[in-house]
Write a protein that holds these residues in place. Structure first.
Motif, PDB file in Angstrom:
ATOM      1  N   MET A   1      30.597 -25.797  51.213  1.00 21.19           N
ATOM      2  CA  MET A   1      30.863 -25.081  49.984  1.00 21.19           C
ATOM      3  C   MET A   1      32.068 -25.689  49.264  1.00 21.19           C
ATOM      4  O   MET A   1      32.051 -25.825  48.056  1.00 21.19           O
ATOM      5  N   LEU A   2      33.099 -26.048  50.009  1.00 21.63           N
ATOM      6  CA  LEU A   2      34.290 -26.625  49.408  1.00 21.63           C
ATOM      7  C   LEU A   2      33.987 -27.975  48.754  1.00 21.63           C
ATOM      8  O   LEU A   2      34.546 -28.307  47.711  1.00 21.63           O
ATOM      9  N   LYS A   3      33.066 -28.740  49.343  1.00 24.98           N
ATOM     10  CA  LYS A   3      32.686 -30.027  48.764  1.00 24.98           C
ATOM     11  C   LYS A   3      32.057 -29.834  47.389  1.00 24.98           C
ATOM     12  O   LYS A   3      32.314 -30.609  46.473  1.00 24.98           O
ATOM     13  N   TRP A   4      31.219 -28.809  47.232  1.00 27.09           N
ATOM     14  CA  TRP A   4      30.567 -28.557  45.949  1.00 27.09           C
ATOM     15  C   TRP A   4      31.575 -28.137  44.898  1.00 27.09           C
ATOM     16  O   TRP A   4      31.502 -28.567  43.742  1.00 27.09           O
ATOM     17  N   VAL A   5      32.518 -27.303  45.269  1.00 30.79           N
ATOM     18  CA  VAL A   5      33.543 -26.864  44.318  1.00 30.79           C
ATOM     19  C   VAL A   5      34.377 -28.051  43.880  1.00 30.79           C
ATOM     20  O   VAL A   5      34.676 -28.218  42.689  1.00 30.79           O
ATOM     21  N   LEU A   6      34.744 -28.910  44.813  1.00 27.55           N
ATOM     22  CA  LEU A   6      35.513 -30.101  44.493  1.00 27.55           C
ATOM     23  C   LEU A   6      34.705 -31.054  43.614  1.00 27.55           C
ATOM     24  O   LEU A   6      35.234 -31.605  42.641  1.00 27.55           O
ATOM     25  N   ALA A   7      33.432 -31.236  43.911  1.00 30.30           N
ATOM     26  CA  ALA A   7      32.580 -32.119  43.118  1.00 30.30           C
ATOM     27  C   ALA A   7      32.419 -31.601  41.689  1.00 30.30           C
ATOM     28  O   ALA A   7      32.485 -32.374  40.727  1.00 30.30           O
ATOM     29  N   VAL A   8      32.228 -30.312  41.531  1.00 31.30           N
ATOM     30  CA  VAL A   8      32.087 -29.738  40.195  1.00 31.30           C
ATOM     31  C   VAL A   8      33.401 -29.851  39.422  1.00 31.30           C
ATOM     32  O   VAL A   8      33.407 -30.178  38.234  1.00 31.30           O
ATOM     33  N   ALA A   9      34.519 -29.622  40.083  1.00 32.48           N
ATOM     34  CA  ALA A   9      35.822 -29.737  39.423  1.00 32.48           C
ATOM     35  C   ALA A   9      36.075 -31.167  38.956  1.00 32.48           C
ATOM     36  O   ALA A   9      36.534 -31.391  37.823  1.00 32.48           O
ATOM     37  N   ILE A  10      35.762 -32.134  39.786  1.00 27.36           N
ATOM     38  CA  ILE A  10      35.947 -33.540  39.411  1.00 27.36           C
ATOM     39  C   ILE A  10      35.002 -33.912  38.277  1.00 27.36           C
ATOM     40  O   ILE A  10      35.393 -34.594  37.325  1.00 27.36           O
ATOM     41  N   ALA A  11      33.750 -33.457  38.352  1.00 25.10           N
ATOM     42  CA  ALA A  11      32.786 -33.742  37.284  1.00 25.10           C
ATOM     43  C   ALA A  11      33.242 -33.138  35.963  1.00 25.10           C
ATOM     44  O   ALA A  11      33.114 -33.769  34.907  1.00 25.10           O
TER      45      ALA A  11
END
Length: 64
Positions: A1-11
């Motif tokens: 879940m943390l990976k998705w939040v980080l990926a969306v924030a970077i995107a």
């Protein structure tokens, strides 16, 4: 879940930085993309553009 939040924030950060260039192609003005003016500064929040580009890149990756 943390990976998705980080990926969306970077995107979102990357798309926000590229929004002037992407607006030439109509991206960044989709329904679901928000522009907020706060204390004299203009902030672009391209949520719908992020989803569209993510789907396009996912389809491209599956084809390759």
């Amino acid at each position: 879940m943390l990976k998705w939040v980080l990926a969306v924030a970077i995107a979102l950060m990357v798309l926000t930085a590229l929004s002037p260039w992407l607006s030439k192609f109509g991206l960044g003005r989709l329904p679901g993309d928000f522009t907020v003016r706060y204390k004299g500064r203009l902030y672009h929040l391209p949520f719908a553009t992020t989803i569209v580009l993510s789907l396009a890149l996912t389809l491209l990756a599956r084809l390759l």
